[in-house]
Design a protein around this motif. Structure first.
Motif, short mmCIF file in Angstrom:
data_model
loop_
_atom_site.label_atom_id
_atom_site.label_comp_id
_atom_site.label_asym_id
_atom_site.label_seq_id
_atom_site.Cartn_x
_atom_site.Cartn_y
_atom_site.Cartn_z
N ILE A 53 1.99 9.95 9.48
CA ILE A 53 1.98 9.06 10.64
C ILE A 53 3.11 9.40 11.61
N GLY A 54 4.31 9.67 11.09
CA GLY A 54 5.43 9.99 11.97
C GLY A 54 5.19 11.25 12.78
N ALA B 244 9.30 5.52 10.55
CA ALA B 244 8.07 5.82 9.82
C ALA B 244 8.39 6.28 8.40
N LEU B 245 9.33 5.60 7.78
CA LEU B 245 9.79 5.96 6.44
C LEU B 245 8.85 5.36 5.40
N GLY B 246 8.44 6.15 4.45
CA GLY B 246 7.45 5.68 3.49
C GLY B 246 7.96 5.68 2.07
N SER B 247 7.21 5.01 1.21
CA SER B 247 7.49 5.01 -0.22
C SER B 247 6.20 4.70 -0.96
N ALA C 118 -12.91 10.27 -4.00
CA ALA C 118 -13.61 9.10 -4.53
C ALA C 118 -12.97 7.80 -4.03
N LEU C 119 -11.64 7.77 -4.01
CA LEU C 119 -10.95 6.57 -3.56
C LEU C 119 -11.18 6.31 -2.08
N PHE C 120 -11.13 7.37 -1.28
CA PHE C 120 -11.37 7.21 0.15
C PHE C 120 -12.80 6.74 0.42
N THR C 121 -13.74 7.25 -0.36
CA THR C 121 -15.13 6.80 -0.22
C THR C 121 -15.25 5.32 -0.54
N GLU C 122 -14.56 4.89 -1.58
CA GLU C 122 -14.57 3.48 -1.96
C GLU C 122 -13.97 2.60 -0.85
N TYR C 123 -12.83 3.01 -0.32
CA TYR C 123 -12.18 2.22 0.73
C TYR C 123 -12.98 2.25 2.03
N ALA C 124 -13.60 3.37 2.34
CA ALA C 124 -14.42 3.46 3.54
C ALA C 124 -15.56 2.45 3.48
N ALA C 125 -16.12 2.27 2.28
CA ALA C 125 -17.22 1.32 2.11
C ALA C 125 -16.75 -0.12 2.29
N LYS C 126 -15.48 -0.38 2.03
CA LYS C 126 -14.93 -1.73 2.18
C LYS C 126 -14.44 -2.01 3.60
N THR C 127 -14.36 -0.97 4.40
CA THR C 127 -13.76 -1.09 5.73
C THR C 127 -14.84 -1.26 6.79
N PRO C 128 -14.77 -2.29 7.62
CA PRO C 128 -15.82 -2.54 8.61
C PRO C 128 -16.16 -1.36 9.51
N VAL C 129 -15.19 -0.52 9.85
CA VAL C 129 -15.51 0.63 10.72
C VAL C 129 -16.14 1.78 9.95
N GLY C 130 -16.21 1.68 8.62
CA GLY C 130 -16.94 2.65 7.83
C GLY C 130 -16.20 3.92 7.50
N ARG C 131 -14.89 3.95 7.61
CA ARG C 131 -14.12 5.15 7.29
C ARG C 131 -12.68 4.77 7.00
N VAL C 132 -11.95 5.68 6.37
CA VAL C 132 -10.51 5.51 6.27
C VAL C 132 -9.89 6.00 7.57
N GLY C 133 -8.63 5.68 7.77
CA GLY C 133 -7.98 6.05 9.02
C GLY C 133 -7.41 7.45 9.01
N GLN C 134 -7.14 7.94 10.20
CA GLN C 134 -6.43 9.20 10.41
C GLN C 134 -5.05 8.90 11.00
N PRO C 135 -4.08 9.77 10.79
CA PRO C 135 -2.75 9.52 11.35
C PRO C 135 -2.78 9.27 12.85
N GLU C 136 -3.71 9.93 13.55
CA GLU C 136 -3.80 9.77 15.01
C GLU C 136 -4.18 8.35 15.40
N ASP C 137 -4.96 7.66 14.54
CA ASP C 137 -5.32 6.27 14.82
C ASP C 137 -4.07 5.40 14.91
N VAL C 138 -3.18 5.60 13.95
CA VAL C 138 -1.95 4.80 13.91
C VAL C 138 -0.99 5.24 15.01
#
Length: 238
Positions: free
Chosen positions: A15-16, A80-83, A190-210
């Motif tokens: 993201i940074g 944009a420090l992560g953990s 597999a995890l991204f597919t699962e989260y995409a199905a739970k997300t109204p826009v139908g996908r996981v995000g990309q760094p550019e979105d943030v």
């Protein structure tokens, strides 16, 4: 907005790095800081524009004041420090793991913002990066969610206390970044597919979105005290 100088801590990947690319495309000046000199150098090779890099481990909070002295005056700060610490079932996660999550995420955000104040333009901005774990009831995220919630809690307080300096945060959802590199490729897909199905826009995000959300918070001089959720609506269905 005319050219501004933005300092990004935690900017060598994910993201940074995307935020740096977005701001450089807008003809701004960016100082990119990260703790790994090789990763920082590789990141710089992917960017074009008025860019400087700075080796800095923000978790080593004792060195932050000196680091900002060397950077000098600037207009906006992005943290944009992560953990990845603090993930696991509440019944079994260790307090040491949760504490490490705060030491890697919350305390560096707090200390870096504090150390930057003498060098920040008085009507500039600070943009923190929290996460949707602070908002969504996702099992197994009590520890990491608490650290991200602590960052979100700073935003309205500092916006009121430090005015006219603007203080905001972005709260990303599941974003396809190197943060997930602890997973094997098959597990990650597999995890991204699962989260995409739970997300109204139908996908996981990309760094550019943030990055686009962060650029809005930095460049819009009438937004302060806000935590902007950028999760594709994940928290609604999670």
């Amino acid at each position: 907005m005319s050219q501004q100088h933005i300092v990004i801590l935690g900017g060598s990947s994910g993201i940074g790095l995307a935020c740096a690319r977005e701001l450089l495309a807008g003809a701004h000046r960016v100082t990119l800081a990260g703790r790994d000199p090789q990763r920082l150098a590789r990141a710089a090779q992917t960017l074009q524009g008025d860019l400087a890099t700075f080796e800095l481990d923000a978790a080593a909070t004792d060195g932050l004041a000196d680091a900002f002295t060397r950077i000098g005056r600037f207009d906006h700060l992005v943290l944009a420090l992560g953990s990845g610490k603090g993930v696991g079932p509440f019944a079994s996660i260790s307090l040491a793991e949760v504490r490490l999550g705060f030491e890697e995420k919350f305390f560096p955000h707090f200390a870096a913002a504090q150390a930057a104040l003498p060098w920040l333009r008085s009507d500039g901005s600070i943009t923190f990066v929290s996460a949707v774990t602070a908002q969504a009831a996702l099992p197994g995220t009590a520890g990491i969610g608490a650290a991200n919630a602590a960052i979100a809690a700073l935003v309205p307080i500092l916006a009121a206390e430090l005015r006219p300096l603007r203080v905001n945060a972005v709260s990303p959802g599941v974003i396809d970044t190197p943060w997930w590199d602890f997973l094997e490729e098959e597990q990650r897909t597999a995890l991204f597919t699962e989260y995409a199905a739970k997300t109204p826009v139908g996908r996981v995000g990309q760094p550019e979105d943030v990055a686009q959300a962060m650029a809005l918070l930095i460049t819009n001089g009438f937004i302060s005290g806000q935590v902007l959720t950028c999760d594709g609506g994940l928290r609604l269905g999670a």
